[in-house]
Write a protein that holds these residues in place. Structure first.
Motif, PDB file in Angstrom:
ATOM      1  N   LEU A  17      84.394  27.014  40.964  1.00 25.78           N
ATOM      2  CA  LEU A  17      83.025  27.286  41.386  1.00 25.78           C
ATOM      3  C   LEU A  17      82.227  26.008  41.556  1.00 25.78           C
ATOM      4  N   GLY A  18      82.499  25.008  40.714  1.00 23.68           N
ATOM      5  CA  GLY A  18      81.812  23.734  40.873  1.00 23.68           C
ATOM      6  C   GLY A  18      82.136  23.080  42.204  1.00 23.68           C
ATOM      7  N   PHE A  19      83.411  23.127  42.595  1.00 23.95           N
ATOM      8  CA  PHE A  19      83.817  22.557  43.876  1.00 23.95           C
ATOM      9  C   PHE A  19      83.216  23.336  45.043  1.00 23.95           C
ATOM     10  N   ALA A  20      83.302  24.670  44.981  1.00 23.75           N
ATOM     11  CA  ALA A  20      82.754  25.495  46.051  1.00 23.75           C
ATOM     12  C   ALA A  20      81.234  25.341  46.144  1.00 23.75           C
ATOM     13  N   GLY A  21      80.566  25.320  44.995  1.00 27.12           N
ATOM     14  CA  GLY A  21      79.121  25.142  45.007  1.00 27.12           C
ATOM     15  C   GLY A  21      78.703  23.781  45.525  1.00 27.12           C
ATOM     16  N   SER A  22      79.469  22.765  45.181  1.00 26.40           N
ATOM     17  CA  SER A  22      79.173  21.419  45.696  1.00 26.40           C
ATOM     18  C   SER A  22      79.286  21.379  47.212  1.00 26.40           C
ATOM     19  N   LEU A  23      80.312  22.016  47.748  1.00 24.71           N
ATOM     20  CA  LEU A  23      80.477  22.069  49.203  1.00 24.71           C
ATOM     21  C   LEU A  23      79.307  22.793  49.860  1.00 24.71           C
ATOM     22  N   ALA A  24      78.954  23.953  49.310  1.00 26.32           N
ATOM     23  CA  ALA A  24      77.897  24.758  49.918  1.00 26.32           C
ATOM     24  C   ALA A  24      76.552  24.035  49.882  1.00 26.32           C
ATOM     25  N   VAL A  25      76.223  23.423  48.757  1.00 26.24           N
ATOM     26  CA  VAL A  25      74.945  22.716  48.647  1.00 26.24           C
ATOM     27  C   VAL A  25      74.943  21.464  49.516  1.00 26.24           C
ATOM     28  N   TYR A  26      76.052  20.739  49.522  1.00 26.27           N
ATOM     29  CA  TYR A  26      76.130  19.527  50.347  1.00 26.27           C
ATOM     30  C   TYR A  26      75.960  19.861  51.825  1.00 26.27           C
ATOM     31  N   GLN A  27      76.540  20.964  52.271  1.00 24.57           N
ATOM     32  CA  GLN A  27      76.407  21.359  53.666  1.00 24.57           C
ATOM     33  C   GLN A  27      74.946  21.591  54.045  1.00 24.57           C
ATOM     34  N   GLN A  28      74.176  22.157  53.127  1.00 24.39           N
ATOM     35  CA  GLN A  28      72.774  22.441  53.405  1.00 24.39           C
ATOM     36  C   GLN A  28      71.874  21.232  53.232  1.00 24.39           C
ATOM     37  N   GLU A  29      72.230  20.317  52.333  1.00 19.36           N
ATOM     38  CA  GLU A  29      71.300  19.296  51.902  1.00 19.36           C
ATOM     39  C   GLU A  29      71.438  17.944  52.595  1.00 19.36           C
ATOM     40  N   HIS A  30      72.653  17.537  52.958  1.00 16.85           N
ATOM     41  CA  HIS A  30      72.853  16.128  53.308  1.00 16.85           C
ATOM     42  C   HIS A  30      72.137  15.710  54.592  1.00 16.85           C
ATOM     43  N   THR A  31      71.761  16.649  55.440  1.00 17.07           N
ATOM     44  CA  THR A  31      71.033  16.300  56.662  1.00 17.07           C
ATOM     45  C   THR A  31      69.561  16.700  56.603  1.00 17.07           C
ATOM     46  N   ALA A  32      69.120  17.237  55.475  1.00 20.07           N
ATOM     47  CA  ALA A  32      67.738  17.697  55.366  1.00 20.07           C
ATOM     48  C   ALA A  32      66.784  16.510  55.180  1.00 20.07           C
ATOM     49  N   PRO A  33      65.574  16.604  55.723  1.00 23.66           N
ATOM     50  CA  PRO A  33      64.585  15.547  55.489  1.00 23.66           C
ATOM     51  C   PRO A  33      64.243  15.439  53.994  1.00 23.66           C
ATOM     52  N   ASP A  34      64.060  14.216  53.533  1.00 23.01           N
ATOM     53  CA  ASP A  34      63.710  13.947  52.127  1.00 23.01           C
ATOM     54  C   ASP A  34      64.788  14.405  51.151  1.00 23.01           C
ATOM     55  N   ALA A  35      66.015  14.545  51.624  1.00 21.45           N
ATOM     56  CA  ALA A  35      67.098  14.984  50.738  1.00 21.45           C
ATOM     57  C   ALA A  35      67.515  13.862  49.801  1.00 21.45           C
ATOM     58  N   THR A  36      67.812  14.218  48.563  1.00 19.52           N
ATOM     59  CA  THR A  36      68.328  13.254  47.584  1.00 19.52           C
ATOM     60  C   THR A  36      69.844  13.358  47.459  1.00 19.52           C
ATOM     61  N   MET A  37      70.424  14.366  48.109  1.00 19.99           N
ATOM     62  CA  MET A  37      71.868  14.598  48.047  1.00 19.99           C
ATOM     63  C   MET A  37      72.465  14.160  49.388  1.00 19.99           C
ATOM     64  N   ARG A  38      72.845  12.884  49.474  1.00 21.93           N
ATOM     65  CA  ARG A  38      73.301  12.327  50.740  1.00 21.93           C
ATOM     66  C   ARG A  38      74.818  12.309  50.878  1.00 21.93           C
ATOM     67  N   THR A  39      75.548  12.281  49.785  1.00 24.88           N
ATOM     68  CA  THR A  39      77.007  12.228  49.820  1.00 24.88           C
ATOM     69  C   THR A  39      77.582  13.394  49.031  1.00 24.88           C
ATOM     70  N   PHE A  40      78.880  13.658  49.265  1.00 27.72           N
ATOM     71  CA  PHE A  40      79.527  14.729  48.515  1.00 27.72           C
ATOM     72  C   PHE A  40      79.632  14.364  47.041  1.00 27.72           C
ATOM     73  N   GLY A  41      79.749  13.069  46.762  1.00 26.27           N
ATOM     74  CA  GLY A  41      79.737  12.636  45.364  1.00 26.27           C
ATOM     75  C   GLY A  41      78.441  12.999  44.672  1.00 26.27           C
ATOM     76  N   ASP A  42      77.314  12.870  45.397  1.00 22.92           N
ATOM     77  CA  ASP A  42      76.030  13.308  44.836  1.00 22.92           C
ATOM     78  C   ASP A  42      76.064  14.799  44.519  1.00 22.92           C
ATOM     79  N   ALA A  43      76.677  15.590  45.411  1.00 18.73           N
ATOM     80  CA  ALA A  43      76.740  17.037  45.201  1.00 18.73           C
ATOM     81  C   ALA A  43      77.588  17.383  43.977  1.00 18.73           C
ATOM     82  N   VAL A  44      78.700  16.675  43.804  1.00 19.01           N
ATOM     83  CA  VAL A  44      79.556  16.929  42.641  1.00 19.01           C
ATOM     84  C   VAL A  44      78.826  16.555  41.352  1.00 19.01           C
ATOM     85  N   TRP A  45      78.133  15.413  41.361  1.00 17.07           N
ATOM     86  CA  TRP A  45      77.354  15.002  40.189  1.00 17.07           C
ATOM     87  C   TRP A  45      76.290  16.044  39.860  1.00 17.07           C
TER      88      TRP A  45
END
Length: 218
Positions: A128-156
Motif C-alpha cells: 500500500l505504501g508503494f501504491a499510495g506513493s505512485l498515486a500521490v506522485y502522479q497527482q502532485e509532481h506537476t501541480a503548482p506549489d507542489a512540495t512533492m517533486r520526485t518519487f523519492g519525495d512521495a516514498v518519504w
C-alpha cells in the motif's frame, strides 16, 4: 453441487492467477507514472495491461456475485472485493487470501495467528505504501506549489504518513492527493494498531504461560 461449493472452488482456483494479475496491474501503473520518456507504443501496452487486469477483476467479481446468490447483500458482505474493484491498486491487499489458498492447496499448516497478523500487516504496508506513493506522485509532481517533486519525495511522505509521524516537510496540495492522503492515514492507523495489539497479546500469552509453568512457592 450447490452454489456455495461452486463459489469456493472458483475462489480457490482463481485467487493466485488474479494476484499475479494485480502485480501486473501495479507494475504497468508504475511504469506509466515513473517512465516519463516512455515511447507511445509502450505506454499503450501498459494501458492495455491495466485495462486487461481490471477486466479480469470485474469478471471475477461478477462470477462470484452470481454464484453467491446474495444479490445486493454480496456488496456489503464482500466490501473489500467491492473496494478493490473500484480501486484496483488495492488488489494486493488480498495477499491474505492468496496465502490461505496456497496453504489449503498444498495441505500445509498455517502460521500462528499472531505471526499471520504481523506478516500480513507488514506486507500490506509495503504494497500500500508503494501504491499510495505512485498515486500521490502522479497527482502532485506537476501541480503548482507542489512540495512533492520526485518519487523519492512521495516514498518519504508515505513512510512518514504510515508511521503517523507526519513531519510536514512534504504535503499534498491537490484535492485528489489530499483525498489519497486521508485514506493512507486511516490505513496506517489500522495497520499500526493491528501490529501493536497483536504483539501485546502475544506478550501477554507468553507471560501467562510462564506463570502457569512456574512451580508454586512453598
Amino acid at each position: 453441487m450447490d452454489d456455495d461449493s461452486l463459489e469456493t472452488r472458483w475462489e480457490q482456483r482463481t485467487e493466485v492467477p488474479l494476484f499475479v494479475a494485480s502485480l501486473v496491474y501495479l507494475a504497468a501503473y508504475a511504469v506509466r507514472v515513473l517512465a516519463h520518456g516512455l515511447p507511445g507504443g509502450l505506454r499503450d501496452l501498459c494501458l492495455a495491461a491495466l485495462f486487461g487486469a481490471w477486466a479480469l477483476f470485474a469478471v471475477d467479481y461478477a462470477v462470484r456475485w452470481r454464484l453467491s446468490g446474495q444479490r445486493l447483500r454480496f456488496v456489503r458482505t464482500h466490501w473489500l472485493d467491492t473496494l478493490v474493484l473500484v480501486l484496483p491498486l488495492l488488489r494486493p491487499l488480498r495477499i491474505v487470501r492468496v496465502y490461505e489458498a496456497v496453504q489449503r492447496r498444498h495441505g500445509q499448516p498455517r502460521l500462528a495467528l499472531h505471526a499471520r497478523v504481523i506478516v500480513y500487516a507488514g506486507l500490506s504496508t509495503v504494497l500500500l505504501g508503494f501504491a499510495g506513493s505512485l498515486a500521490v506522485y502522479q497527482q502532485e509532481h506537476t501541480a503548482p506549489d507542489a512540495t512533492m517533486r520526485t518519487f523519492g519525495d512521495a516514498v518519504w511522505w508515505a513512510c512518514a504518513t504510515f508511521s503517523t509521524v507526519g513531519y510536514g516537510d512534504i504535503v499534498p496540495v491537490t484535492p485528489l492527493g489530499r483525498l489519497i492522503a486521508v485514506g493512507m492515514m486511516a490505513i496506517g492507523l489500522a495497520l499500526l494498531g493491528a501490529v501493536t495489539g497483536t504483539f501485546a497479546s502475544w506478550l501477554l500469552q507468553v507471560f501467562g504461560r510462564e506463570d502457569d509453568e512456574r512451580p508454586p512457592e512453598s
